[in-house]
Write a protein that holds these residues in place. Structure first.
Motif, PDB file in Angstrom:
ATOM      1  N   UNK A  70     -27.224 -12.339   3.443  1.00 58.29           N
ATOM      2  CA  UNK A  70     -28.409 -11.393   3.048  1.00 58.29           C
ATOM      3  C   UNK A  70     -27.923 -10.883   1.542  1.00 58.29           C
ATOM      4  N   UNK A  71     -26.837 -10.952   1.216  1.00 59.43           N
ATOM      5  CA  UNK A  71     -26.601 -10.610  -0.333  1.00 59.43           C
ATOM      6  C   UNK A  71     -25.782 -11.818  -1.240  1.00 59.43           C
ATOM      7  N   UNK A  72     -25.168 -12.541  -0.569  1.00 57.97           N
ATOM      8  CA  UNK A  72     -24.425 -13.849  -1.184  1.00 57.97           C
ATOM      9  C   UNK A  72     -24.828 -15.250  -0.363  1.00 57.97           C
ATOM     10  N   UNK A  73     -26.049 -15.517  -0.440  1.00 59.78           N
ATOM     11  CA  UNK A  73     -26.632 -16.828   0.331  1.00 59.78           C
ATOM     12  C   UNK A  73     -25.761 -17.881  -0.178  1.00 59.78           C
ATOM     13  N   UNK A  74     -25.303 -19.009   1.015  1.00 58.70           N
ATOM     14  CA  UNK A  74     -24.965 -20.200   0.629  1.00 58.70           C
ATOM     15  C   UNK A  74     -23.200 -20.118   0.471  1.00 58.70           C
ATOM     16  N   UNK A  75     -22.708 -18.962   0.516  1.00 58.56           N
ATOM     17  CA  UNK A  75     -21.375 -19.064   0.473  1.00 58.56           C
ATOM     18  C   UNK A  75     -20.611 -18.174   1.385  1.00 58.56           C
ATOM     19  N   UNK A  76     -19.492 -18.241   1.772  1.00 60.15           N
ATOM     20  CA  UNK A  76     -18.490 -17.570   2.557  1.00 60.15           C
ATOM     21  C   UNK A  76     -17.333 -17.203   1.879  1.00 60.15           C
ATOM     22  N   UNK A  77     -16.748 -16.064   1.812  1.00 59.51           N
ATOM     23  CA  UNK A  77     -15.439 -15.654   1.253  1.00 59.51           C
ATOM     24  C   UNK A  77     -14.376 -15.964   2.331  1.00 59.51           C
ATOM     25  N   UNK A  78     -13.239 -16.636   2.048  1.00 59.75           N
ATOM     26  CA  UNK A  78     -12.176 -16.671   2.761  1.00 59.75           C
ATOM     27  C   UNK A  78     -11.208 -15.849   1.897  1.00 59.75           C
ATOM     28  N   UNK A  79     -10.515 -14.739   2.564  1.00 62.77           N
ATOM     29  CA  UNK A  79      -9.857 -13.868   1.663  1.00 62.77           C
ATOM     30  C   UNK A  79      -8.434 -13.220   2.636  1.00 62.77           C
TER      31      UNK A  79
ATOM     32  N   UNK B  36     -21.006 -22.544   8.197  1.00 65.12           N
ATOM     33  CA  UNK B  36     -21.895 -23.415   8.472  1.00 65.12           C
ATOM     34  C   UNK B  36     -21.993 -24.505   7.433  1.00 65.12           C
ATOM     35  N   UNK B  37     -22.443 -25.601   8.057  1.00 60.47           N
ATOM     36  CA  UNK B  37     -22.538 -26.774   7.299  1.00 60.47           C
ATOM     37  C   UNK B  37     -23.435 -26.562   5.952  1.00 60.47           C
ATOM     38  N   UNK B  38     -22.717 -26.727   4.758  1.00 56.26           N
ATOM     39  CA  UNK B  38     -23.444 -26.755   3.519  1.00 56.26           C
ATOM     40  C   UNK B  38     -23.065 -25.512   2.855  1.00 56.26           C
ATOM     41  N   UNK B  39     -22.533 -24.746   3.462  1.00 53.60           N
ATOM     42  CA  UNK B  39     -21.840 -23.404   2.965  1.00 53.60           C
ATOM     43  C   UNK B  39     -20.929 -23.448   2.188  1.00 53.60           C
ATOM     44  N   UNK B  40     -20.952 -23.118   0.574  1.00 54.49           N
ATOM     45  CA  UNK B  40     -19.800 -23.099   0.129  1.00 54.49           C
ATOM     46  C   UNK B  40     -18.608 -22.185   0.377  1.00 54.49           C
ATOM     47  N   UNK B  41     -17.386 -22.407   0.591  1.00 59.48           N
ATOM     48  CA  UNK B  41     -16.052 -21.842   0.841  1.00 59.48           C
ATOM     49  C   UNK B  41     -15.459 -21.368  -0.314  1.00 59.48           C
ATOM     50  N   UNK B  42     -15.427 -20.147  -0.631  1.00 55.61           N
ATOM     51  CA  UNK B  42     -14.684 -19.725  -1.872  1.00 55.61           C
ATOM     52  C   UNK B  42     -13.332 -19.399  -1.280  1.00 55.61           C
ATOM     53  N   UNK B  43     -12.171 -19.643  -1.342  1.00 57.72           N
ATOM     54  CA  UNK B  43     -10.985 -19.564  -0.959  1.00 57.72           C
ATOM     55  C   UNK B  43     -10.050 -18.719  -1.761  1.00 57.72           C
ATOM     56  N   UNK B  44     -10.107 -17.462  -1.504  1.00 57.46           N
ATOM     57  CA  UNK B  44      -9.155 -16.751  -2.307  1.00 57.46           C
ATOM     58  C   UNK B  44      -7.754 -16.560  -1.847  1.00 57.46           C
ATOM     59  N   UNK B  45      -7.754 -17.249  -0.696  1.00 59.42           N
ATOM     60  CA  UNK B  45      -6.107 -17.165  -0.203  1.00 59.42           C
ATOM     61  C   UNK B  45      -5.208 -18.042  -0.820  1.00 59.42           C
ATOM     62  N   UNK B  46      -5.910 -19.205  -1.607  1.00 65.03           N
ATOM     63  CA  UNK B  46      -5.283 -20.021  -2.298  1.00 65.03           C
ATOM     64  C   UNK B  46      -5.556 -20.386  -3.577  1.00 65.03           C
ATOM     65  N   UNK B  47      -6.463 -19.693  -4.072  1.00 63.31           N
ATOM     66  CA  UNK B  47      -7.120 -19.748  -5.299  1.00 63.31           C
ATOM     67  C   UNK B  47      -8.004 -21.141  -5.472  1.00 63.31           C
ATOM     68  N   UNK B  48      -8.384 -21.541  -4.544  1.00 64.27           N
ATOM     69  CA  UNK B  48      -9.458 -22.830  -4.492  1.00 64.27           C
ATOM     70  C   UNK B  48     -10.923 -22.280  -4.045  1.00 64.27           C
ATOM     71  N   UNK B  49     -11.726 -23.190  -4.532  1.00 66.90           N
ATOM     72  CA  UNK B  49     -12.958 -23.227  -3.725  1.00 66.90           C
ATOM     73  C   UNK B  49     -13.429 -24.347  -3.306  1.00 66.90           C
ATOM     74  N   UNK B  50     -14.195 -24.504  -2.480  1.00 69.62           N
ATOM     75  CA  UNK B  50     -14.802 -25.767  -1.741  1.00 69.62           C
ATOM     76  C   UNK B  50     -16.430 -25.669  -1.309  1.00 69.62           C
ATOM     77  N   UNK B  51     -16.665 -26.839  -0.650  1.00 73.65           N
ATOM     78  CA  UNK B  51     -18.055 -26.690   0.093  1.00 73.65           C
ATOM     79  C   UNK B  51     -18.020 -27.180   1.254  1.00 73.65           C
TER      80      UNK B  51
END
Length: 223
Positions: A96-105, A207-222
């Motif tokens: 609803x506020x950050x479409x197309x991404x998910x934070x992993x923290x 979900x498929x196609x959602x960018x994963x912003x991985x803040x547990x290791x300092x890497x981002x991906x999709x």
């Protein structure tokens, strides 16, 4: 905006007497009640106010919790938003506020905690200045309110008020003022203590196609 979860339940009746109690005795009752909780599930309402702009927003949803470190929140409004905490990892999926991404923290990212009830009730007389804040009926539950002001700065809030159930000592509602100035109030609309939680409730697959912003290791991906 950092989402916080919330955790409390009550089963008082309207006929419960609203007798004055000391802030310390109310919090002691809440600490004792919290120690008896293994799981909890129910529904909640969250309101966030911005005193600077005079605006507010309300969210609603369902939650499940398995102590000590598993939380699942599914929002019905805004529909589709989810927060999953499984031990050391938290997934913040808020399209609803950050479409197309998910934070992993990390679940304690920034030194904070997603389990505010635990923050309120961990050594409260040592960590907070406690002040009685009156009585109130929250929903149809009789409660006593206590204000908590940290004796030393903490990342979660600068002050808080908790409404503690007169009948069983569980938290029915709380309000915090965050360091940013935002005021967040969470009310338990329905809560069941030590209820069975769903298998798989605390796992999350992006979900498929959602960018994963991985803040547990300092890497981002999709994906």
């Amino acid at each position: 905006m950092r989402p916080y979860l919330i955790l409390g339940a009550v089963f008082a009746t309207l006929s419960s007497p609203l007798r004055a109690q000391s802030a310390e005795s109310v919090i002691d009752k809440a600490v004792t009640a919290y120690k008896s909780i293994r799981t909890m599930r129910g529904s909640f309402e969250q309101t966030i106010r911005n005193p600077l702009t005079g605006t507010s927003m309300t969210a609603r949803g369902d939650f499940q919790q398995q102590l000590p470190d598993r939380i699942a929140v599914t929002f019905s409004d805004p529909k589709g938003d989810r927060i999953i905490v499984n031990g050391a990892i938290a997934w913040l999926y808020l399209p609803s506020t950050n479409p197309g991404q998910v934070l992993k923290v990390p679940s304690g990212a920034g030194g904070g905690s997603l389990n505010l009830t635990e923050q309120f009730l961990t050594s409260p007389t040592t960590r907070f200045r406690l002040t009685s804040a009156g009585t109130a009926v929250v929903g149809d539950r009789a409660t006593h309110a206590v204000q908590l002001v940290p004796k030393a700065p903490i990342p979660e809030f600068t002050e808080a008020t908790v409404w503690v159930d007169d009948a069983n000592g569980l938290i029915r509602q709380f309000e915090i003022t965050e360091p940013s100035g935002l005021v967040r109030r969470i009310r338990m609309v329905d809560a069941r203590v030590n209820a069975t939680v769903d298998s798989g409730a605390f796992s999350f697959t992006p979900p498929k196609g959602v960018k994963v912003i991985d803040q547990t290791s300092g890497r981002g991906g999709s994906r």
